[in-house]
Design a protein around this motif. Structure first.
Motif, short mmCIF file in Angstrom:
data_model
loop_
_atom_site.label_atom_id
_atom_site.label_comp_id
_atom_site.label_asym_id
_atom_site.label_seq_id
_atom_site.Cartn_x
_atom_site.Cartn_y
_atom_site.Cartn_z
N VAL A 46 58.46 19.66 40.02
CA VAL A 46 58.64 19.38 38.59
C VAL A 46 58.45 20.70 37.85
O VAL A 46 57.36 21.27 37.84
CB VAL A 46 57.62 18.34 38.08
CG1 VAL A 46 57.81 18.09 36.60
CG2 VAL A 46 57.72 17.04 38.87
N PHE A 61 63.98 18.87 38.39
CA PHE A 61 63.32 18.16 39.48
C PHE A 61 64.04 18.46 40.80
O PHE A 61 64.81 17.64 41.29
CB PHE A 61 63.34 16.64 39.24
CG PHE A 61 62.76 16.20 37.93
CD1 PHE A 61 61.39 15.99 37.81
CD2 PHE A 61 63.57 15.97 36.83
CE1 PHE A 61 60.85 15.56 36.60
CE2 PHE A 61 63.03 15.53 35.63
CZ PHE A 61 61.67 15.33 35.51
N GLY A 74 65.92 16.62 33.22
CA GLY A 74 65.37 15.68 32.26
C GLY A 74 64.91 16.39 31.01
O GLY A 74 65.01 17.62 30.89
N TYR A 87 59.39 11.00 29.85
CA TYR A 87 60.51 11.92 29.98
C TYR A 87 61.66 11.25 30.71
O TYR A 87 61.47 10.25 31.42
CB TYR A 87 60.11 13.22 30.69
CG TYR A 87 59.36 13.07 31.98
CD1 TYR A 87 60.03 12.92 33.20
CD2 TYR A 87 57.97 13.11 32.00
CE1 TYR A 87 59.33 12.81 34.40
CE2 TYR A 87 57.27 13.00 33.19
CZ TYR A 87 57.96 12.86 34.38
OH TYR A 87 57.25 12.76 35.57
N TRP A 89 64.42 11.20 33.64
CA TRP A 89 64.44 11.67 35.02
C TRP A 89 65.86 11.41 35.51
O TRP A 89 66.22 10.28 35.84
CB TRP A 89 63.41 10.91 35.85
CG TRP A 89 63.11 11.49 37.19
CD1 TRP A 89 62.97 12.80 37.51
CD2 TRP A 89 62.89 10.77 38.40
NE1 TRP A 89 62.68 12.94 38.84
CE2 TRP A 89 62.62 11.70 39.41
CE3 TRP A 89 62.90 9.42 38.73
CZ2 TRP A 89 62.37 11.34 40.72
CZ3 TRP A 89 62.64 9.07 40.04
CH2 TRP A 89 62.37 10.02 41.03
N ASP A 112 59.13 2.74 34.88
CA ASP A 112 60.38 3.42 35.21
C ASP A 112 61.51 2.55 34.70
O ASP A 112 61.84 1.53 35.28
CB ASP A 112 60.48 3.61 36.73
CG ASP A 112 61.73 4.35 37.18
OD1 ASP A 112 62.58 4.71 36.34
OD2 ASP A 112 61.86 4.56 38.41
#
Length: 180
Positions: A46, A61, A74, A87, A89, A112
């Motif tokens: 990250v 990522f 992201g 954030y 992703w 998520d």
């Protein structure tokens, strides 16, 4: 393992996982924001623009090449240290970490928001990742067992669930929400 739940009340489905961690929120905050600490439990590297978690900062990522040749990007959406981090992703997901004081420790809630067909694979992967964050030992074949259980639970509500691509099935037990 703590059972993930499915939330379909928003515009897109989300999986929600909780863990009680023995450390206070300030310590857990470091585990979810410090690049070196993230490497111990998060499925990929990250890299935050300017090494500072700030709203609007870009994130990359990169996954380990032995897992999958892929780098997601992201943007930081929200930061409220040490209580909230959110954030994007990749193009299709929003990760939100909420930290609540819980006695001397922390209740971490990971949400998520994703494509519905990814719910089971990501829930299984995040279960593995959060187990590692909590210091639990890896369980052989855990991802496959969890994916099967989550697929059975989620399919009636949101439809068929996608596993990892066929060329990555042998790597399915690695802790990785995408099953890569």
């Amino acid at each position: 393992m703590t059972q993930a739940s499915l939330d379909t009340s928003g515009t897109r489905p989300a999986v929600r996982l909780e863990r009680h961690l023995p450390d206070p929120p300030a310590v857990v905050w470091q585990a979810i924001t410090d690049r070196a600490q993230l490497k111990a439990w998060f499925p990929c590297d990250v890299i935050v623009e300017g090494d500072r978690w700030a709203v609007g900062a870009s994130i990359s990522f990169p996954f380990p090449p032995e897992v999958v040749d892929m780098t997601l990007t992201g943007t930081v959406l929200a930061v409220d240290e040490p209580a909230l981090l959110s954030y994007t992703w990749g193009e299709d997901e929003v990760l939100t970490f909420e930290l609540f004081p819980d006695g001397e420790g922390t209740r971490l809630v990971l949400t998520d928001q994703l494509r519905g067909s990814w719910a089971a694979r990501n829930a299984a992967g995040w279960d593995d990742c959060l187990d590692r964050l909590a210091g639990l030992p890896a369980q052989p074949d855990a991802w496959r067992r969890r994916f099967a259980a989550y697929s059975a639970a989620f399919e009636p509500e949101i439809g068929p669930q996608e596993g990892p691509p066929a060329d990555r099935l042998s790597r399915a037990d690695r802790p990785n929400p995408g099953g890569a």
